[in-house]
Design an enzyme around this catalytic site. Structure first.
Site, mmCIF file in Angstrom:
data_model
loop_
_atom_site.group_PDB
_atom_site.id
_atom_site.type_symbol
_atom_site.label_atom_id
_atom_site.label_comp_id
_atom_site.label_asym_id
_atom_site.label_seq_id
_atom_site.Cartn_x
_atom_site.Cartn_y
_atom_site.Cartn_z
ATOM 1 N N ASP A 156 -1.933 -9.040 7.363
ATOM 2 C CA ASP A 156 -0.483 -9.015 6.887
ATOM 3 C C ASP A 156 -0.555 -9.531 5.313
ATOM 4 O O ASP A 156 -1.703 -10.098 5.076
ATOM 5 C CB ASP A 156 0.394 -10.187 7.606
ATOM 6 N N GLU A 192 1.526 -10.833 1.689
ATOM 7 C CA GLU A 192 2.913 -11.245 0.850
ATOM 8 C C GLU A 192 2.838 -10.696 -0.532
ATOM 9 O O GLU A 192 1.545 -10.537 -1.040
ATOM 10 C CB GLU A 192 3.270 -12.907 0.936
ATOM 11 N N ASN A 202 8.976 -15.862 0.944
ATOM 12 C CA ASN A 202 7.668 -16.381 1.547
ATOM 13 C C ASN A 202 7.057 -17.665 0.965
ATOM 14 O O ASN A 202 6.345 -18.294 1.291
ATOM 15 C CB ASN A 202 6.403 -15.330 1.043
ATOM 16 N N HIS A 235 6.450 -15.793 7.556
ATOM 17 C CA HIS A 235 6.526 -14.998 6.162
ATOM 18 C C HIS A 235 5.386 -15.645 5.370
ATOM 19 O O HIS A 235 5.413 -15.645 4.154
ATOM 20 C CB HIS A 235 7.620 -15.238 5.534
ATOM 21 N N ASP A 275 1.400 -14.953 10.148
ATOM 22 C CA ASP A 275 1.922 -13.605 10.518
ATOM 23 C C ASP A 275 0.974 -12.836 11.226
ATOM 24 O O ASP A 275 1.208 -11.892 11.975
ATOM 25 C CB ASP A 275 2.874 -13.094 9.414
#
Length: 601
Positions: free
Chosen positions: A55, A57, A103, A198, A203
């Site tokens: 994952d 961000e 986030n 997030h 995540d």
């Protein structure tokens, strides 16, 4: 200026100098690509054994202009977390307020984070075989994450060839009835908690747990899929023909990477390049390939007309013994492949989505490597194939002249059909009747179905489906006369359907001929039986002629005492042996039983 301010200023200058110095040294761009793969019975076990959840961000939504600000990756083995990678990344650009609101990563957090170069060097070591497709990765809405990752790796000079699975797509496929398929919704479905939603590390880890649970959910479907694929794989004898066909295409320069083979539910082996371009079948009669009837190379083969489902009169069956018997058809085989390949390439050229769709549609079909083709061809050479024993080329074809067509129906003439000049209105008024009729036909209510088809026709519904339904219903009723008549009408109204319907019509004529022959033979049998009964009755009414010669019993003076029909009758009444009477009548002796005997003249 304070001492603190002095050092801060000089630190900023040093950073600026470092950036300018690095800008002067161009980094050679790498090639990092990613490819989404589908979960199936072949890769399920290896994925379950080991995978990497991932994952990111980001500062925004564009993998080109935006940057990754946080990375999370977790290595799973059999659903258990083994190692975790997590780091903020200083991308050298600011994060937008909208992204930060989601986030909760701020610019101040990023200013103290390690640089891209430092983080990605560590990430590459952590991912290891996952960067060359040796281990499958996963993410939720994975294209977003891996587009960012591959763009960054390429920009920093790293190479990668990543294969990933998207848990969003898997959730949509295997989890039914959810309000939506966001990661948080799927987490709730599986009872997972996410303390730092997030954020990349949390995540990523939860995505890995989701994948493992989805593997359990999908297991039953994958097992069914496995059985279906095994059933569709051609057997060894059929694969030998497939190998010959593939070798013909390869030798003529064809690209066989997407060439596939499958055995369909009707027992035909489909030769495909996205679309089916050849069909082969091993039937009781013998092995045959379906070839267009206008192919001149079929002259020296044993051939037979095709059924409607095989292509009708546009195609013929070409029988063969060894796959090498198909050598004269090599040019036809390659041309059929080439035309199909061009159609596939045209379809794929519109988008990458279509190309992926092609790859997914053929992934369960049988593919042969060059080594397998070579091995199968060698096996063919070792076989002793029996010659073709059937002879269908000279079989007499039954025609309408051989049958009596007596069709009784309630359909109105074509001249009385409504909306004949308005197809749209005819469809609107007639289609519902055909649809109901087709439902009734499938239920077995054939007479009612035909009545509804008649209504559809009356109201102007004129489509191939109507005439096909008519023909199917009449075939089930064994009313071949009506089937022939309705197909004649369909061919006259829709000549483009002539090939398929002509084949069905030919079959109906053959069935009608067999039906009428059976009736004729039965009628002749009844006639012969009636004649035998009449002969017996005549035989009873006519007196039986006596067996043997009549004989006279006389006294010594020659007077006739009694006349008998035969010696046997005299023996029964007088009690003298038949030999004595016969000898007396023939002059061997004078008397028998005290009487003279003489045959009546």
């Amino acid at each position: 200026m304070s001492i603190l301010g002095f050092f801060k200023k000089n630190a900023n200058l040093a950073t600026q100098v470092e950036k300018e110095t690095m800008a002067e040294i161009p980094v050679q761009r790498g090639t990092a690509i990613s490819k989404r793969i589908e979960l199936d019975f072949r890769n399920e076990s290896s994925i379950r054994n080991c995978y990497v959840s991932f994952d990111v961000e980001t500062t925004g939504l564009s993998p080109i202009s935006d940057r990754i600000v946080e990375i999370g990756a977790t290595i799973f083995q059999n659903g258990i977390v083994q190692r975790v990678f997590s780091s903020l990344v200083n991308p050298g650009i600011s994060i937008s307020q909208s992204a930060s609101a989601v986030n909760h990563i701020t610019n101040s957090m990023l200013n103290s984070a390690p640089s891209e170069k430092e983080v990605y060097s560590q990430l590459v070591d952590f991912l290891g075989d996952a960067l060359c497709g040796g281990i499958v990765m996963c993410a939720h809405n994975a294209k977003f994450d891996f587009d960012f990752l591959c763009n960054t790796l390429s920009r920093l000079g790293f190479n990668a060839n990543i294969e990933y699975i998207d848990t969003l797509s898997l959730s949509r496929k295997y989890l039914h009835g959810l309000e939506n398929y966001k990661q948080s919704t799927v987490e709730n479905y599986f009872g997972l908690t996410n303390p730092s939603s997030h954020r990349a590390a949390s995540d990523a880890e939860n995505c890995g747990h989701i994948l493992y649970r989805l593997l359990d959910v999908a297991s039953e479907s994958l097992e069914i899929e496995k059985r279906q694929i095994e059933q569709s794989k051609p057997n060894l004898q059929e694969l030998e023909v497939c190998a010959f066909i593939q070798n013909v295409i390869f030798q003529k320069g064809g690209d066989t990477k997407l060439l596939r083979f499958r055995k369909n539910s009707s027992g035909y082996v489909d030769v495909c390049c996205l679309y089916t371009f050849l069909k082969v079948k091993f039937a009781k009669k013998g092995a045959y390939i379906l070839i267009r009837s206008n192919c001149p190379a079929t002259e020296n083969y044993v051939t037979e007309l095709c059924t409607q489902s095989e292509g009708g009169t546009d195609y013929i069956r070409v029988y063969f013994s060894s796959p090498f018997d198909l050598e004269p058809l090599s040019e036809y085989i390659y041309k059929a492949f080439f035309n199909c390949y061009e159609s596939m390439e045209e379809y794929a050229s519109y988008s990458n989505y279509r190309r992926r769709e092609i790859e997914n549609s053929i992934r369960f079909m049988c593919a042969l490597t060059n080594e397998e083709v070579s091995s199968l061809l060698n096996e063919i050479k070792e076989h002793n194939y029996a010659p073709i024993t059937i002879s269908v080329a000279n079989e007499r074809q039954i025609s309408c002249d051989d049958v009596v067509i007596h069709a009784v129906y309630n359909r109105v003439p074509l001249s009385e059909i409504r909306n004949a000049d308005n197809w749209d209105k005819g469809f609107k008024m007639g289609f519902p009747h055909w649809e109901k009729g087709e439902d009734e036909r499938k239920k077995g209510n054939l007479v009612l179905a035909i009545e509804l088809f008649d209504k559809a026709r009356l109201n102007g519904y004129a489509a191939p489906a109507l005439y096909t339904s008519y023909a199917l219903a009449y075939r089930q009723l064994k009313d071949y006369s009506n089937e022939i008549v309705i197909l004649d009408e369909g061919i006259a109204r829709m000549p483009d359907q002539a090939s398929a319907w002509s084949a069905r019509r030919t079959k109906a004529i053959s069935l009608l001929f067999a039906q009428q022959e059976k009736e004729r033979i039965a009628a002749e049998k009844l006639k012969r039986q009636a004649e035998k009964v009449a002969q017996k009755e005549t035989a009873v009414s006519v007196p039986k002629k006596p067996r043997g010669r009549a004989i006279l019993q006389m006294d010594d003076s020659g007077n006739v005492i009694k006349e008998f029909d035969s010696i046997a009758a005299a023996v029964q009444e007088v009690g003298v042996s038949s030999k004595s009477i016969r000898d007396a009548a023939n002059g061997v002796q004078k008397r028998a039983g005290g009487y003279h005997w003489m045959y009546k003249t």
